[in-house]
Design an enzyme around this catalytic site. Structure first.
Site, PDB file in Angstrom:
ATOM      1  N   LEU A   1      -7.822   8.393  -2.051  1.00  0.00           N
ATOM      2  CA  LEU A   1      -7.552   8.316  -3.830  1.00  0.00           C
ATOM      3  C   LEU A   1      -7.435   6.962  -4.387  1.00  0.00           C
ATOM      4  O   LEU A   1      -7.864   6.302  -5.406  1.00  0.00           O
ATOM      5  CB  LEU A   1      -6.401   9.137  -4.222  1.00  0.00           C
ATOM      6  CG  LEU A   1      -6.885  11.158  -4.112  1.00  0.00           C
ATOM      7  CD1 LEU A   1      -5.422  11.403  -4.061  1.00  0.00           C
ATOM      8  CD2 LEU A   1      -7.247  11.613  -4.939  1.00  0.00           C
TER       9      LEU A   1
ATOM     10  N   VAL B   1      -5.274   2.442  -2.911  1.00  0.00           N
ATOM     11  CA  VAL B   1      -5.298   1.531  -1.863  1.00  0.00           C
ATOM     12  C   VAL B   1      -4.308   0.949  -2.846  1.00  0.00           C
ATOM     13  O   VAL B   1      -3.970   0.575  -3.981  1.00  0.00           O
ATOM     14  CB  VAL B   1      -6.400   1.188  -1.422  1.00  0.00           C
ATOM     15  CG1 VAL B   1      -5.397  -0.232  -0.695  1.00  0.00           C
ATOM     16  CG2 VAL B   1      -7.451   1.614  -0.816  1.00  0.00           C
TER      17      VAL B   1
ATOM     18  N   PHE C   1       1.117  -0.180  -0.651  1.00  0.00           N
ATOM     19  CA  PHE C   1       2.335   0.571   0.341  1.00  0.00           C
ATOM     20  C   PHE C   1       0.655   1.421   1.040  1.00  0.00           C
ATOM     21  O   PHE C   1       1.830   0.829   2.768  1.00  0.00           O
ATOM     22  CB  PHE C   1       3.347   1.651   0.561  1.00  0.00           C
ATOM     23  CG  PHE C   1       3.277   2.815   1.216  1.00  0.00           C
ATOM     24  CD1 PHE C   1       2.973   3.879   1.537  1.00  0.00           C
ATOM     25  CD2 PHE C   1       5.029   1.730   1.778  1.00  0.00           C
ATOM     26  CE1 PHE C   1       3.334   4.135   2.256  1.00  0.00           C
ATOM     27  CE2 PHE C   1       5.143   2.930   2.690  1.00  0.00           C
ATOM     28  CZ  PHE C   1       4.499   3.983   2.829  1.00  0.00           C
TER      29      PHE C   1
ATOM     30  N   LYS D   1       0.284   9.429   1.756  1.00  0.00           N
ATOM     31  CA  LYS D   1       0.084   8.616   1.580  1.00  0.00           C
ATOM     32  C   LYS D   1       0.121   7.773   2.191  1.00  0.00           C
ATOM     33  O   LYS D   1       1.577   7.749   3.490  1.00  0.00           O
ATOM     34  CB  LYS D   1       1.118   7.946   0.306  1.00  0.00           C
ATOM     35  CG  LYS D   1       1.233   6.145  -0.217  1.00  0.00           C
ATOM     36  CD  LYS D   1       1.534   6.695  -1.204  1.00  0.00           C
ATOM     37  CE  LYS D   1       2.772   5.084  -2.068  1.00  0.00           C
ATOM     38  NZ  LYS D   1       3.438   4.956  -2.459  1.00  0.00           N
TER      39      LYS D   1
ATOM     40  N   ASP E   1       8.218  -1.088 -10.847  1.00  0.00           N
ATOM     41  CA  ASP E   1       7.464  -1.258 -10.223  1.00  0.00           C
ATOM     42  C   ASP E   1       6.510  -0.151 -11.702  1.00  0.00           C
ATOM     43  O   ASP E   1       4.888   0.435 -11.470  1.00  0.00           O
ATOM     44  CB  ASP E   1       5.800  -0.944  -9.458  1.00  0.00           C
ATOM     45  CG  ASP E   1       4.842  -1.703  -9.128  1.00  0.00           C
ATOM     46  OD1 ASP E   1       4.193  -2.264 -10.158  1.00  0.00           O
ATOM     47  OD2 ASP E   1       3.914  -1.447  -8.011  1.00  0.00           O
TER      48      ASP E   1
END
Ligand SMILES: *[C@@H]1O[C@H](CO)[C@@H](O)[C@H](O)[C@H]1NC(C)=O
Ligand SMILES: *[C@@H]1O[C@H](CO)[C@@H](O)[C@H](O)[C@H]1NC(C)=O
Ligand SMILES: *[C@@H]1O[C@H](CO)[C@@H](O)[C@H](O)[C@H]1NC(C)=O
Length: 847
Positions: free
Chosen positions: A515, A517, A520, A537, A633
């Site tokens: 999905l 990059v 992390f 993830k 973020d």
């Protein structure tokens, strides 16, 4: 004349919008998914407490099934206590209403009964038995031995299927009837699954399996509050008549605006009017201050009761100056309560839940007292609100000992087999007794294991947890405790997945399911065994930095649950992997709906709703948890959209908790994404919530202009969206650079509000930026402006005049007196209220 009318209409609309936005702001704006207000037997809509009750016939989601013909009765007599009681439906035979339920969970079921004069039937001798499929609500109630003229009942029932059936059973050769019914969703957090039991003093869990009936809801030292003063349509009455010794208490009050909601306590728990008034101990000059304030509440014996006490220290002038005890039925429930320690401030609401002990089961009163703590040398005591709800008994009944099964009448076609039926009823009763016995054993065993297992219990997963996965989880937790090197298993981190399960879910990390990059690691789409789609993830292996962030994120996410935050389902740390499993967001990142793809453009309203959702999520991060959390973020790729385009904030990998008492800022290495970075944070490496507000300002501009935050190929002055858009905003010409798809489709005042909000967010210095709560409020206002303009364009659409669940005027006369406003006519009160709200809106920063 026509013009006058139009002006008045616009005025009215404005009032609606203004109150709408005020209620939205002051409450958590819970909107009940299911909201049925039904006037039974009525031929037209009925208005009561500024809510509209629809007739029960011809309703698309409510149906009536009757074993005989039901009859309609009505009366215009002035003795009828409220318009809701002016009509009724009479049932000569067993009859059921079926309500379609869109969202499972607790619902208010409110029933209104008034024996109208009816030529055909004497309703005062009618016998009322009302059941749901699982619970008995009323059993054989009649008005004959009742010293009231009408009956109002409120229940909180957990509906676990897609409909709720309310059955009315007449008995004793009489009829049953009902005047009005409400079936309305309750927010999940209102009625918990757990409370404190008193003797023995231990957690009581499993409340969600019981039905509750409201018996008392008191506003200590305050006026009667009705549906229009309460976001959840509840009624609160004054406590005076339940005081054991009248002179033991004096009432105090402050302005409701003083009440500071914090954390889990929202206006849905109780309106600020509740917390703004209280009973406190009588005159402080009394020689002996060692006495209790006691309320004595008549209750039905042989039931246990759910007791919720509401406190708010509105009397102290400094912290730690009020310490008292709370007793329920002479058992100590809270010892040495110091509200200012529990809430770290004055004027902050607090509540606590209890389950009354069984030793008082044969008593017909329940007593609640507050009094000074003899061990503390500070005297004083306070109580602001009290709620008492009856808990259904082992027969799943709130009235009597007969379960639902025995109350349903034998159907006529089976009358000839009555002998067999009597036999089988006896057998069924025996079987039921056995089942209840097993159930009770199970419940007591379950609560025992829950207590014993506290050290390693697992986070309940409200979205995905069913009993099967729960058992699976707990066995796995033990496995992982020994297998994993990063021992996360000892705390509440959500479901543990084996590496094999993750491999299966993602088809061995197939690149086609990638999905995205991020810093992390890589994010894959996966499908769990049960078909649930998830986002997986996978962290870059063996990076010290990553490991710390991995832990931060799990720790953070597992503590946070909010409609506008992406939920963590579980994790895998087998083989030094760092894998997080999240709920899957079908519509992906917000950014892909703005530019760079060929997805259809979002409408202005959709964009506003998405920004509001994200702002809510961030607002919750900043203020909802015990410690404030800074996202660090915020950007359009970290705002994800689910299948209904509900925005959720994602990626707390870089999150840090906010300033605590001994620090004024968190100083760390600069992180975040260029183009979104708060200039102040960049310069001084100081992180506050206001850094997120800046980044959110960038998001707002991106949403409006549909271009990246930084675009190096553009002419120099256009590279940075924040700088570029601000120059246009300052000229008041934001419309020149907005998404061409929106041109001509945005209400100018909505755009103006939006632009001003973004501008404030992008202020150079943190102190000049609004809080996330203010941003949220302003965006909601922008949305209201947009909606009003579309409503004005289609004047024939009356539905927008009525915003369901939001009262048009939250003040009634009983309230304005408390507020110190001399209550004049209704219109005066309305005007005063309007102008007060209006001045708030004109000057939102002055608040
Ligand atoms: C309703 O009952 C179901 C099944 O027992 C339970 O999972 C759920 O948490 C309950 N909901 C509430 C709000 O109590
Ligand atoms: C309460 O329960 C006890 C024991 O089951 C019974 O003897 C008593 O009559 C009940 N009281 C009432 C008021 O129903
Ligand atoms: C208040 O009531 C409780 C319970 O009835 C009692 O134990 C306590 O002594 C009372 N306190 C005072 C100061 O009378």
């Amino acid at each position: 004349m026509v013009k006058m009318k139009l002006v008045k209409c616009v005025h009215l609309l404005l009032v609606v919008v203004l109150f709408g936005s005020m209620v939205l702001e002051s409450s958590a704006s819970f909107v009940p998914v299911d909201n049925y207000l039904i006037a039974c037997g009525s031929s037209q809509n009925v208005e009561f407490l500024r809510q509209i009750y629809a007739p029960d016939s011809g309703h698309s989601s409510v149906s009536l099934k009757s074993q005989g013909n039901s009859i309609v009765a009505s009366s215009n007599s002035s003795t009828v206590p409220s318009p809701l009681y002016q009509s009724a439906r009479i049932f000569p035979a067993t009859s059921s209403y079926k309500f379609d339920i869109k969202r499972e969970g607790r619902h208010w079921v409110r029933l209104y009964f008034y024996p109208l004069p009816d030529p055909g039937h004497d309703l005062t001798s009618a016998s009322l038995t009302v059941i749901t499929e699982n619970f008995v609500l009323l059993n054989n109630f009649t008005f004959q031995n009742y010293n009231g003229s009408y009956l109002f009942k409120e229940y909180a029932i957990n509906v676990t299927s897609d409909n709720l059936i309310l059955t009315f059973i007449p008995s004793n050769d009489s009829v049953a009837f009902v005047n009005a019914i409400e079936v309305v969703s309750v927010p999940d957090e209102l009625v918990p699954d757990q409370a404190l039991a008193l003797t023995p003093f231990a957690p009581f869990s499993g409340l969600s399996g019981y039905a509750l009936e409201t018996v008392y809801r008191l506003n200590m030292g305050g006026p009667l509050l009705t549906a229009q003063n309460d976001t959840l349509g509840r009624t609160w009455e004054n406590d005076k008549k339940y005081l054991h010794v009248n002179s033991s208490a004096v009432n105090v009050s402050v302005s409701p605006a003083n009440i500071k909601y914090k954390g889990a306590v929202t206006p849905d728990i109780a309106p600020n009017w509740i917390y703004a008034t209280a009973e406190t101990m009588g005159d402080a000059n009394v020689p002996n201050m060692m006495f209790n304030i006691t309320w004595v509440l008549p209750v039905e014996p042989n039931f246990t009761y759910f007791v919720r006490v509401h406190f708010c220290d509105i009397v102290s002038s400094s912290l730690n100056s009020l310490v008292f005890n709370l007793y329920i039925n002479s058992d100590i429930a809270l010892q040495s309560v110091d509200l200012s320690t529990l809430t770290s401030d004055l004027d902050v609401p607090y509540y606590k839940d209890f389950v009354s002990n069984s030793s008082a089961a044969d008593s017909d009163t329940l007593t609640v007292s507050v009094g000074p703590d003899t061990k503390a040398d500070i005297t004083g005591a306070i109580m602001n609100g009290l709620e008492i709800m009856k808990i259904s008994n082992e027969a799943r009944s709130l009235d009597g000992l007969l379960p639902v099964e025995t109350l349903l009448p034998v159907s006529p076609s089976r009358k000839n087999k009555i002998g067999i039926i009597v036999g089988s009823v006896a057998a069924a009763l025996a079987a039921l007794t056995f089942i209840y016995f097993c159930y009770c054993c199970l419940v007591s065993r379950r609560s025992k294991t829950a207590q014993q297992g506290q050290g390693h219990t697992w986070l309940p997963l409200p979205l995905y947890g069913n009993s099967q996965t729960m058992t699976k989880m707990s066995t796995m937790s033990q496995k992982s405790g020994t297998a994993s090197c990063i021992s996360l298993a000892s705390s509440n981190f959500g479901r543990f997945f084996t590496f094999q399960e993750i491999m299966d879910a993602t088809n061995k990390f197939d690149e086609s399911s990638l999905l995205g990059v991020g810093g992390f690691g890589r994010v894959y789409k996966g499908t769990l065994e049960d078909g649930t789609d998830v986002a997986v993830k996978r962290g870059n292996p063996r990076s010290e930095q990553g490991l710390a962030e991995f832990r931060t994120e799990i720790e953070m996410l597992s503590k946070l649950r909010h409609r506008h935050l992406v939920s963590l389902i579980g994790y895998c740390d087998e083989r030094s992997e760092m894998i997080l499993v999240y709920e899957f967001m079908a519509n992906g990142p917000l950014r892909s709906h703005l530019y760079g793809t060929d997805l259809p453009p979002l409408s202005w309203k959709q964009r506003l709703e998405i920004c509001i959702g994200a702002a809510r999520g961030l607002h919750y991060l900043h203020t909802g948890a015990a410690q404030s959390i800074i996202h660090r973020d915020v950007k359009t790729t970290n705002i994800l959209l689910d299948e209904n385009f509900v925005a959720k904030v994602a990626d707390f990998g870089l999150s840090k908790t906010g300033p605590s008492l001994d620090q004024t800022h968190v100083s760390t290495a600069v992180k975040g994404s260029f183009g979104y970075l708060d200039p102040e944070y960049f310069r001084r490496q100081q992180l506050t919530e206001k850094s997120d507000v800046y980044s959110f300002g960038v998001v707002l501009m991106e949403v409006l202009c549909t271009r990246p935050a930084l675009n190096p190929v553009l002419p120099r002055e256009q590279v940075n969206i924040a700088e570029w858009a601000m120059t246009w905003q300052k000229k008041g010409m934001l419309d020149q650079i907005m998404d061409p798809n929106l041109v001509g489709k945005v209400n100018p005042s909505s755009l103006k509000k939006f632009g001003e909000t973004a501008e404030k967010c992008l202020a150079d210095h943190g102190v000049d930026r609004p809080s996330m709560g203010d941003v949220l409020w302003n965006l909601e206002y922008a949305l209201q402006l947009e909606e009003t303009s579309s409503a004005l364009m289609e004047p024939e659409d009356n539905s927008t005049n009525h915003i369901p669940g939001i009262p048009l005027t939250p003040f009634d006369n009983s309230i304005s007196m408390v507020d110190g406003v001399t209550s004049g006519t209704d219109e005066d009160a309305e005007d005063a209220a309007t102008s007060a709200v209006f001045s708030q809106l004109v000057n939102p920063r002055g608040r």
